[in-house]
Write a protein that holds these residues in place. Structure first.
Motif, short mmCIF file in Angstrom:
data_model
loop_
_atom_site.label_atom_id
_atom_site.label_comp_id
_atom_site.label_asym_id
_atom_site.label_seq_id
_atom_site.Cartn_x
_atom_site.Cartn_y
_atom_site.Cartn_z
N LEU A 174 0.73 -1.22 -0.24
CA LEU A 174 -0.08 -0.63 0.01
C LEU A 174 0.81 0.74 -0.22
O LEU A 174 1.90 1.47 1.01
CB LEU A 174 -0.45 -0.31 0.84
N ASP A 175 0.57 2.49 -0.90
CA ASP A 175 1.44 3.07 -1.44
C ASP A 175 0.49 4.13 -1.15
O ASP A 175 -0.34 4.52 -2.02
CB ASP A 175 2.62 3.35 -2.80
N ASP A 176 0.85 5.75 -0.39
CA ASP A 176 0.44 6.76 -0.67
C ASP A 176 1.34 7.74 -1.75
O ASP A 176 2.07 8.08 -1.30
CB ASP A 176 0.03 7.42 1.29
N VAL A 177 0.65 8.58 -2.91
CA VAL A 177 1.07 8.20 -3.46
C VAL A 177 0.84 10.09 -4.51
O VAL A 177 1.04 10.53 -5.48
CB VAL A 177 1.43 7.61 -5.02
N SER A 178 0.02 10.07 -3.43
CA SER A 178 -0.85 11.82 -3.19
C SER A 178 0.85 12.78 -3.17
O SER A 178 0.33 14.14 -4.06
CB SER A 178 -1.98 12.17 -2.61
N LYS A 179 1.10 12.82 -2.67
CA LYS A 179 2.32 13.78 -2.22
C LYS A 179 3.60 12.48 -2.90
O LYS A 179 3.83 10.59 -2.16
CB LYS A 179 3.00 13.97 -1.78
N ILE A 180 5.02 12.53 -3.51
CA ILE A 180 5.78 12.04 -3.79
C ILE A 180 7.25 12.39 -2.05
O ILE A 180 7.59 13.69 -2.89
CB ILE A 180 6.72 11.73 -4.84
N LYS A 181 8.11 11.44 -2.00
CA LYS A 181 9.11 11.92 -1.62
C LYS A 181 10.35 11.88 -2.70
O LYS A 181 10.68 10.90 -2.82
CB LYS A 181 10.01 11.35 -0.57
N LEU A 182 11.09 12.44 -3.01
CA LEU A 182 12.59 12.26 -3.67
C LEU A 182 13.91 12.36 -3.12
O LEU A 182 13.81 13.93 -2.87
CB LEU A 182 12.24 13.94 -4.40
N ASP A 183 14.12 11.80 -2.78
CA ASP A 183 15.64 12.05 -1.70
C ASP A 183 16.67 11.71 -3.45
O ASP A 183 16.70 10.58 -4.75
CB ASP A 183 15.85 10.34 -1.42
#
Length: 360
Positions: free
Chosen positions: A187-196
């Protein structure tokens, strides 16, 4: 004697004829055509200092769905890739035994409460000792705890979505025996993305929370994803001599997926500075020069100090002023002191190039 005179006359005529043929060539050699050159005026334009890096996407929230207990799958309530909301039932494990235990515990609690109500009046009239009432109260507390335990065991057999997001691939089927650690799905919440992404340690003093970033993905070459820096790692990697920076990118349309490779531009600073087309620069050893055209259309050489370079343009830190005409094409045809005919460069030659780089 007569033949000698005739021969001398013939030689004289031949000499004058030869000289007459050389005269035009000599005159042509003296006339040097004035070369045409293209000039651009030094302009003050907005630019930005930026750092390019490669980053990897991560979901804003991400988990692997696993059961807490060992049990058989009774029903599966999702399909691959479904969008679910927080609290939605994903998987139901067999729970008949736990349902029965909950009912039994509820009956015990109800019965003990009824018994306590029955003896309260007797305790008041001292027909029954207070010790009996205390015993019943302890029994009620114990059965209530048993009821909570039974309810918890029942809840462990119903697997719900802990947050809203997109499910991955289904890894089990109805009837499968699962146990703690068995992967059911993701399960992934992709409404926002963490970009490292990694930034060299020499830029650490310029890193700040809230700095803008722009990113591109191979899957969407014509689209720019914008975000801002939300956190900076507390340690520098001793192997790469870089620090991990994290930015948050809005992903309302779910275009970006976790694991994607991104080309990142970290915008350190926006400012205005003098710009010139890169084609105007003449490097000589460690120094840099340009050719300008003065008011009398004579070429002059000037040494300049350069700042940042980008595709097609370069920053001038020192050596020129605004609106000075600098030769950008035709440099090989002229030297300092030559007279030239000038032609203005097209407006998009470098002004629009710089603007396009800032927007890219």
């Amino acid at each position: 004697m007569k033949k000698t005179i005739i021969l001398l006359v013939a030689l004289a005529l031949a000499w004058f004829g030869y000289q007459s043929t050389l005269a035009p060539e000599k005159s042509n050699q003296r006339v040097k055509p004035i070369p045409n050159v293209v000039v651009a005026k030094v302009a003050m334009l907005p630019v930005r200092d930026e750092v390019e890096a490669i980053g990897t996407n991560k979901a804003f929230e991400s988990i692997t769905i696993t059961p807490k207990v060992t049990e058989q799958v009774a029903s599966i309530n999702f399909n691959d890739g479904d969008i679910v909301s927080k609290g939605d039932l994903l998987v139901q494990l067999r729970n008949r035994e736990q349902v029965a235990k909950v009912r039994a515990a509820e009956v015990k609690v109800t019965d003990n409460l009824r018994e306590l109500d029955r003896i309260r009046s007797l305790v008041t009239s001292k027909t029954v000792a207070e010790l009996e009432r205390d015993r019943l109260q302890t029994l009620i507390d114990t059965t209530r705890a048993e009821l909570e335990q039974a309810k918890a065991a029942l809840e462990d057999r119903a697997i719900h979505a802990p947050f809203s997001g997109r499910l991955g691939l289904k890894q089990v089927s109805v009837g499968s025996l699962v146990s703690p650690g068995t992967q059911i799905t993701t399960l992934d919440d992709v409404s926002k993305i963490k970009l490292d992404f990694s930034v060299p340690e020499r830029f650490i003093q310029e890193l700040q929370l809230g700095k803008s970033v722009e990113a591109k993905a191979i899957a969407f070459p014509d689209r720019i994803f914008k975000g801002e820096v939300t956190s900076i790692d507390s340690r520098v990697n001793p192997s790469t001599r870089a620090v991990i920076v994290r930015a948050i990118i809005d992903n309302a349309d779910s275009a970006l997926l976790p694991g994607m490779l991104m080309k990142v531009k970290l915008i350190k600073q926006n400012r205005e500075t003098l710009l010139l087309p890169e084609s105007a620069i003449i490097p000589i050893q460690s120094k840099h020069y340009v050719y300008i055209v003065n008011d009398e259309n004579i070429v002059e050489s000037k040494q300049v100090s350069l700042g940042i370079r980008n595709r097609g343009w370069v920053e001038i830190i020192d050596g020129l002023v605004i609106d000075e005409p600098v030769i950008i094409r035709g440099l090989l045809k002229v030297r300092p002191g030559d007279e030239v005919k000038t032609e203005a460069a097209e407006a998009f030659n470098f002004a629009k190039v710089a603007g396009a780089e800032n927007a890219a």
